[in-house]
Write an enzyme that holds these catalytic residues in place. Structure first.
Site, PDB file in Angstrom:
ATOM      1  N   GLY A   1       6.401  -9.837 -35.182  1.00  0.00           N
ATOM      2  CA  GLY A   1       6.343 -11.127 -35.857  1.00  0.00           C
ATOM      3  C   GLY A   1       6.386 -12.270 -34.861  1.00  0.00           C
ATOM      4  O   GLY A   1       6.543 -12.061 -33.656  1.00  0.00           O
TER       5      GLY A   1
ATOM      6  N   PRO B   1     -22.895  -8.068 -62.997  1.00  0.00           N
ATOM      7  CA  PRO B   1     -22.651  -8.630 -61.663  1.00  0.00           C
ATOM      8  C   PRO B   1     -23.352  -7.835 -60.564  1.00  0.00           C
ATOM      9  O   PRO B   1     -23.876  -8.420 -59.597  1.00  0.00           O
ATOM     10  CB  PRO B   1     -21.125  -8.533 -61.502  1.00  0.00           C
TER      11      PRO B   1
ATOM     12  N   GLU C   1       2.282   1.787 -34.124  1.00  0.00           N
ATOM     13  CA  GLU C   1       1.531   2.017 -35.367  1.00  0.00           C
ATOM     14  C   GLU C   1       0.020   2.034 -35.173  1.00  0.00           C
ATOM     15  O   GLU C   1      -0.701   2.648 -35.954  1.00  0.00           O
ATOM     16  CB  GLU C   1       1.908   0.961 -36.428  1.00  0.00           C
TER      17      GLU C   1
ATOM     18  N   GLY D   1     -14.364  -1.487 -46.377  1.00  0.00           N
ATOM     19  CA  GLY D   1     -13.998  -0.872 -45.098  1.00  0.00           C
ATOM     20  C   GLY D   1     -13.667   0.600 -45.265  1.00  0.00           C
ATOM     21  O   GLY D   1     -14.035   1.435 -44.437  1.00  0.00           O
TER      22      GLY D   1
ATOM     23  N   CYS E   1       8.159  -4.575 -31.354  1.00  0.00           N
ATOM     24  CA  CYS E   1       7.784  -5.837 -30.703  1.00  0.00           C
ATOM     25  C   CYS E   1       8.825  -6.932 -30.973  1.00  0.00           C
ATOM     26  O   CYS E   1       9.858  -6.959 -30.333  1.00  0.00           O
ATOM     27  CB  CYS E   1       6.370  -6.230 -31.112  1.00  0.00           C
TER      28      CYS E   1
ATOM     29  N   LYS F   1     -19.235  -2.909 -67.023  1.00  0.00           N
ATOM     30  CA  LYS F   1     -20.291  -3.921 -67.002  1.00  0.00           C
ATOM     31  C   LYS F   1     -21.082  -3.888 -65.686  1.00  0.00           C
ATOM     32  O   LYS F   1     -20.494  -3.909 -64.601  1.00  0.00           O
ATOM     33  CB  LYS F   1     -19.673  -5.308 -67.171  1.00  0.00           C
TER      34      LYS F   1
ATOM     35  N   ILE G   1     -23.136 -18.312 -47.512  1.00  0.00           N
ATOM     36  CA  ILE G   1     -23.942 -18.939 -46.453  1.00  0.00           C
ATOM     37  C   ILE G   1     -23.651 -18.270 -45.115  1.00  0.00           C
ATOM     38  O   ILE G   1     -24.544 -17.956 -44.347  1.00  0.00           O
ATOM     39  CB  ILE G   1     -23.628 -20.453 -46.379  1.00  0.00           C
TER      40      ILE G   1
ATOM     41  N   HIS H   1       3.397  -1.612 -29.924  1.00  0.00           N
ATOM     42  CA  HIS H   1       3.155  -1.326 -31.343  1.00  0.00           C
ATOM     43  C   HIS H   1       2.669   0.113 -31.504  1.00  0.00           C
ATOM     44  O   HIS H   1       1.467   0.371 -31.396  1.00  0.00           O
ATOM     45  CB  HIS H   1       2.067  -2.256 -31.891  1.00  0.00           C
TER      46      HIS H   1
ATOM     47  N   GLN I   1     -26.176  -6.131 -60.909  1.00  0.00           N
ATOM     48  CA  GLN I   1     -27.611  -6.456 -60.986  1.00  0.00           C
ATOM     49  C   GLN I   1     -27.908  -7.762 -60.255  1.00  0.00           C
ATOM     50  O   GLN I   1     -28.865  -7.871 -59.504  1.00  0.00           O
ATOM     51  CB  GLN I   1     -28.040  -6.605 -62.448  1.00  0.00           C
TER      52      GLN I   1
ATOM     53  N   GLU J   1     -20.602  -2.430 -41.037  1.00  0.00           N
ATOM     54  CA  GLU J   1     -20.112  -3.061 -42.264  1.00  0.00           C
ATOM     55  C   GLU J   1     -20.277  -4.564 -42.130  1.00  0.00           C
ATOM     56  O   GLU J   1     -19.735  -5.177 -41.208  1.00  0.00           O
ATOM     57  CB  GLU J   1     -18.622  -2.697 -42.451  1.00  0.00           C
TER      58      GLU J   1
END
Ligand code: GLN
Length: 531
Positions: free
Chosen positions: A352, A191, A506, A18, A379, A188, A149, A504, A193, A141
């Site tokens: 919450g 993974p 934020e 993200g 909240c 490495k 699956i 909220h 590849q 994204e």
């Protein structure tokens, strides 16, 4: 001109896809292109609203009330745009639409199948969102890991999108993990590849690989990835650990990501972008002050549960030249003694649900109020500040009916529009709502406005029947909804900083635009510390 950048992930989840997608979006935005972003979540939930933050991180809330994956918060913060609920596509939403169409008879006579009906629905959805946003470039994204699956229909849909839109209009960027085996210290690539092989089998040839690694990729590692994954070496990028996620756009820019994408799209480089951003990063890397703020919550083992709050502190801190150290405090641990808050410069009680930890949160609010610690409640934190005041100042046997449905004094209670709600998904009071601010209050000094729009997500509110009593006993409701019945902001005077909001704040905080309630808390905490 509408161009698509498709970001896929390999090897495992949690690679910071993200943030990589957001950073790439920012690079192009800084080139003067209009950018939007879509997150695809291959789960069956229709939205993130019903999901436990402990499993999936916080539920981000948009202006339009969409309850979405936290990556949309990253896109909004990096790109400084407001997204729509449709910018988050889930398997649940896609299937719901297709099944509704089938019931309506839209496919009359046809067998409804994953290809082409589900994949067509996905492509239509992507194109609709991209067109409505009037963007030049749409970053998509694809959540999950290639090979799952669940994500198959989405990968098939973007494969078709590439075919239909043309090669110069669609770029595929694959992000993977490059582990380091500690004994030999070797980076490495196997993974990576394998995951590219998997992507190829689906019919997608990645144009670029972003290798997530604890350190920058070595030349040799890049060469190996280039050879085995069939991408030119200048299309292998490093995403190493960075101090702040906001450094990533610069890290990618320095490796030539901007030129790479522009060339691939056959569009021109317009400037040397990111100037403002460089200044901001310089600033946040050299903060001179420090404060310690406690977050008293329930899912404190996982920072992602409070991602937007952490970011809001960073943004406010940057503006105040202050590093905000967050102390995670499990609310349940405070039930008997909130004394550990003594060491803190400020206290935040976030949103919450439910009873676990609620009494501990109330204790911490009492401690902040009595010991004059700067406090911000959000909240649930706002609602519990009312309960605390009712109990310890007015002397009522009170609670929120969310926790105690038959309490003697239901000082916080269910919203009237919630009486008949029997479905949990998408039914709270959600999204941006107007709040009127009273002049001459702390809230007014912070916002400097008489009306603000802030994002909500709640089912309960201050019981209107107790407002007069609370006010008579010194609680100030400095923000109220337009209907003048719902309380939105409370504050106490004679305290350095005691404020809480039903909304909220934020969710609207952005790197160069901190929000007033967080700015105020960091500033007050700093002042208290220096005192
Ligand atoms: N549980 C409370 C309510 O539903 C608070 C919600 C929240 O903090 N987001 O009203």
């Amino acid at each position: 001109m509408l161009k698509y950048i498709i970001v896929t992930g390999g090897v495992l989840s949690g690679l910071g896809k993200g943030v990589i997608a957001s950073s790439i979006g920012l690079l192009l935005k800084e080139q003067g292109y209009k950018v939007t972003a879509i997150k695809i979540d291959p789960y069956l939930n229709c939205d993130a609203g019903t999901m436990n933050p402990f499993q999936h991180g916080e539920v981000f809330v948009l202006e339009d009330g969409g309850e979405v994956d936290l990556d949309l918060g990253n896109y909004e913060r990096f790109l400084d745009i407001n997204l729509h609920r449709d910018n988050n596509i889930t398997t649940g939403k896609v299937y719901k639409n297709v099944i509704e169409k089938e019931r309506r008879g839209d496919y009359l006579g046809k067998t409804v199948q994953i290809v082409p009906h589900i994949t067509n629905e996905i492509k239509e959805w992507i194109r609709r969102v991209a067109l409505n946003s009037k963007a030049d470039i749409c970053v998509i994204e694809v959540g999950g890991t290639v090979g799952d699956i669940e994500s198959m229909p989405f990968l098939e849909a973007v494969r078709q999108l590439h075919l239909e839109e043309g090669h110069k209009n669609v770029v595929f960027i694959h992000t993977t993990l490059i582990p380091i085996i500690s004994v030999v210290g070797e980076q490495k690539t196997k993974p990576t590849q394998h995951s590219v092989k998997e992507l190829r089998a689906i019919g997608i040839d990645p144009d670029a690989i972003v290798g997530r690694c604890s350190e920058p990729l070595k030349e040799e590692t890049k060469r190996k990835i280039s050879l085995f994954c069939n991408v030119p070496i200048n299309a292998v990028f490093s995403s190493p650990n960075v101090e702040s996620i906001y450094e990533l756009p610069i890290v990618l820019e320095k490796q030539g990501m901007t030129e790479f994408i522009l060339n691939r799209f056959e569009i021109k480089k317009r400037n040397n972008g990111l100037k403002k951003w460089y200044g901001y990063i310089e600033r946040i890397k050299n903060l001179e002050n420090e404060v310690n703020i406690a977050i008293v919550g329930k899912y404190t083992a996982l920072g992602d549960s409070y991602l937007s709050i952490i970011e809001a502190f960073r943004h406010a801190g940057a503006e105040l030249n202050t590093k905000v150290n967050i102390a995670w405090i499990e609310a349940e641990d405070l039930e008997d003694d909130a004394g550990i808050l003594k060491k803190m410069d400020g206290v935040l009680v976030p949103g919450g649900f439910g009873s676990r930890g609620a009494e501990g949160k109330i204790q911490s609010i009492k401690f902040a109020r009595e010991n004059k610690k700067p406090f911000l409640g959000i909240c649930f934190g706002f609602q519990l500040a009312v309960v605390e005041y009712g109990r310890n100042v007015i002397g009522l046997n009170c609670n929120t009916t969310e926790i105690e449905p038959n309490v003697e004094h239901p000082i916080v209670t269910i919203l009237p529009e919630q009486y008949d709600v029997d479905m949990l998904g998408g039914t709270m009071r959600l999204g941006a709502q107007s709040v009127l601010i009273k002049e001459g209050t702390l809230a007014y000094r912070l916002y400097k406005k008489k009306e603000i729009y802030e994002r909500h997500r709640h089912r309960y509110e201050v019981n209107p029947e107790y407002v007069e009593m609370l006010e008579k006993n010194g609680m100030i409701f400095s923000g109220i909804a337009k209907d003048r019945i719902r309380m939105e902001i409370l504050e106490l005077h004679g305290h350095p900083y005691f404020i809480a909001s039903q909304f909220h704040p934020e969710f609207k905080s952005r790197p160069l635009k901190p929000v007033p309630l967080f700015y105020g808390l960091v500033k007050a905490s700093l002042e208290e510390k220096i005192k």
